[in-house]
Design an enzyme around this catalytic site. Structure first.
Site, PDB file in Angstrom:
ATOM      1  CB  VAL A  23      16.934  44.392  37.660  1.00  0.00           C
ATOM      2  CG1 VAL A  23      16.120  44.831  36.688  1.00  0.00           C
ATOM      3  CG2 VAL A  23      18.038  45.321  38.273  1.00  0.00           C
ATOM      4  N   GLY A 102      30.983  47.616  34.629  1.00  0.00           N
ATOM      5  CA  GLY A 102      31.902  48.331  35.290  1.00  0.00           C
ATOM      6  C   GLY A 102      32.188  49.768  34.320  1.00  0.00           C
ATOM      7  CB  THR A 125      33.480  45.759  37.877  1.00  0.00           C
ATOM      8  OG1 THR A 125      35.049  45.680  37.520  1.00  0.00           O
ATOM      9  CG2 THR A 125      33.342  47.086  38.588  1.00  0.00           C
ATOM     10  CB  ILE A 126      36.244  41.489  40.140  1.00  0.00           C
ATOM     11  CG1 ILE A 126      37.221  41.488  39.034  1.00  0.00           C
ATOM     12  CG2 ILE A 126      35.264  40.369  40.243  1.00  0.00           C
ATOM     13  CD1 ILE A 126      38.407  40.489  38.727  1.00  0.00           C
ATOM     14  CG  ASP A 127      38.331  45.693  37.639  1.00  0.00           C
ATOM     15  OD1 ASP A 127      39.039  44.468  37.890  1.00  0.00           O
ATOM     16  OD2 ASP A 127      38.351  46.057  36.333  1.00  0.00           O
ATOM     17  NE  ARG A 162      59.970  26.807  45.600  1.00  0.00           N
ATOM     18  CZ  ARG A 162      59.276  25.677  45.144  1.00  0.00           C
ATOM     19  NH1 ARG A 162      58.083  25.599  45.180  1.00  0.00           N
ATOM     20  NH2 ARG A 162      60.006  24.664  44.521  1.00  0.00           N
ATOM     21  NE  ARG A 171      39.730  47.235  33.127  1.00  0.00           N
ATOM     22  CZ  ARG A 171      39.182  46.402  31.774  1.00  0.00           C
ATOM     23  NH1 ARG A 171      40.032  46.927  30.874  1.00  0.00           N
ATOM     24  NH2 ARG A 171      38.533  45.489  31.686  1.00  0.00           N
ATOM     25  CD  GLU A 187      56.016  38.789  53.790  1.00  0.00           C
ATOM     26  OE1 GLU A 187      55.674  38.076  52.890  1.00  0.00           O
ATOM     27  OE2 GLU A 187      55.582  38.367  54.871  1.00  0.00           O
TER      28      GLU A 187
HETATM   29  O1  F6P Z   1      37.316  44.528  34.819  1.00  0.00           O
HETATM   30  C1  F6P Z   1      37.407  43.005  35.138  1.00  0.00           C
HETATM   31  C2  F6P Z   1      38.626  42.493  34.613  1.00  0.00           C
HETATM   32  O2  F6P Z   1      38.715  41.352  35.271  1.00  0.00           O
HETATM   33  C3  F6P Z   1      39.956  43.411  34.789  1.00  0.00           C
HETATM   34  O3  F6P Z   1      40.255  42.860  36.364  1.00  0.00           O
HETATM   35  C4  F6P Z   1      41.051  42.560  33.850  1.00  0.00           C
HETATM   36  O4  F6P Z   1      41.945  43.572  33.447  1.00  0.00           O
HETATM   37  C5  F6P Z   1      39.944  42.527  32.817  1.00  0.00           C
HETATM   38  O5  F6P Z   1      38.467  42.402  33.169  1.00  0.00           O
HETATM   39  C6  F6P Z   1      40.215  41.155  31.974  1.00  0.00           C
HETATM   40  O6  F6P Z   1      39.288  41.349  30.838  1.00  0.00           O
HETATM   41  P1  F6P Z   1      38.907  40.303  29.667  1.00  0.00           P
HETATM   42  O7  F6P Z   1      37.890  39.325  30.438  1.00  0.00           O
HETATM   43  O8  F6P Z   1      38.607  40.949  28.542  1.00  0.00           O
HETATM   44  O9  F6P Z   1      40.350  39.283  29.711  1.00  0.00           O
END
Ligand code: F6P
Length: 320
Positions: A23, A102, A125-127, A162, A171, A187
């Protein structure tokens, strides 16, 4: 001269710095002035803006986290907060704001646009939970981190015969679990989008033991119906095998971004600047079939995020 602001908001994601770099440098290349806002919307409320130059984003392409810092701001999501943020942008004479984050950050940007602010959003966002784009920045790195963990945990699980329950983030979205489960040879994966059948899961683990399987890896997404400790209890009571739990937590958020995330971040950053220079605002940048596009922000945010059922089903077939 167009003056733009840029901030990172919500949970940090590997590749946010790469997006910021793009950017800033593409913006300067188009004769824009770029101002960085510290600590996301919190910093916007407190007027923490600083002019950036090409050197301010030197040596960050490969770094996780975000040099601008990030926050989840409750103050901002009030009418008073939004008004104040819009006023501050006006005071600094910012023509458009680029938000890297995100869905919570997108919602904030949408509210700001309703106050007359020109916004452009970049998915950081990693989600991977934004339905309008193929992938979000940070997801690929997070999944690779989980894969590395699975490989290590598999060694010790196998040595001790194990079962391991590995909890991953995401999330309300099961994508980190599905992709890492498939590529890591788990699995089973438990995800928020699918009602779990615990009898079937236990049976599967028992069948595996009977076939001589030395270990079982179960990936539990954090938003699933059962907590990881509940999954551990159910599995250990019904399978008779020792079960261990590993919560990967923030490990998944850090680290140097992968090639995919650096590319996605750079291309999204460039697209954000293209949109601003063409006077197109209130857009969400993303990819569909690999092509980088700008979508109407409100529509992008409203788009349902549909999980990949084929990948999910493949995990089951491959591990039987
Ligand atoms: O949105 C990214 C994330 O890492 C989610 O996977 C997770 O639920 C949340 O943020 C955790 O948030 P915090 O950093 O506020 O604990």
């Amino acid at each position: 001269m167009t003056r733009i602001g840029v901030l990172t908001s919500g949970g940090d994601a590997p590749g946010m710095n790469a997006a910021l770099r793009a950017v800033v440098r593409f913006g300067i290349d188009k004769d824009m002035e770029v101002w960085g806002v510290s600590r996301g919307y919190e910093g916007l409320l407190d007027g923490e803006l600083e002019k950036m130059d090409r050197r301010s984003v030197g040596d960050i392409l490969q770094r996780g986290g975000t040099i601008l810092k990030t926050a989840r701001s409750k103050r901002f999501m009030t009418d008073e907060g939004l008004e104040r943020a819009a006023r501050n942008l006006d005071t600094f004479r910012i023509d458009a704001l680029v938000v890297i984050g995100g869905n919570g950050s997108y919602q904030g940007a949408l509210e700001l646009s309703r106050k007359g602010v020109n916004v452009i959003c970049i998915p950081g966002t990693i989600d991977n939970d934004l339905g309008y784009t193929d992938y979000t920045i940070g997801f690929d790195t997070a999944v690779n981190t989980v894969l590395d963990a699975i490989t290590r945990i598999r060694d010790t699980s196998s040595a001790h015969e194990r079962t391991s329950v590995i909890e991953v983030m995401g999330r309300h979205c099961g994508d980190i679990a599905i992709y890492s489960g498939l590529a890591g040879g788990a699995e089973a994966v438990l995800i928020p989008e699918v009602e779990p059948d615990m009898n079937d899961l236990c049976l599967k683990v028992i069948e595996g033991i009977n076939r001589g399987r030395k270990h079982s890896i179960i990936i539990n997404a954090e938003g699933s119906e059962y907590s990881s400790s509940e999954v551990v209890d159910i599995l250990s009571q019904r399978t008779g095998r020792e079960v261990k739990m590993v919560v990967l937590s923030y490990l998944q958020r850090g680290g140097s971004p992968t090639l995919q995330d650096r590319l996605l971040a750079t291309r999204c950053g460039e697209k954000a600047i293209d949109l601003i220079s063409s006077g197109m605002y209130n857009k969400a940048v993303g990819t569909v079939g690999g092509e980088v596009l700008g979508f109407d922000l409100e529509e992008a945010l409203a788009q349902e995020n549909i999980f990949n059922r084929e990948l999910y089903d493949a995990i089951d077939v491959l591990s039987r």
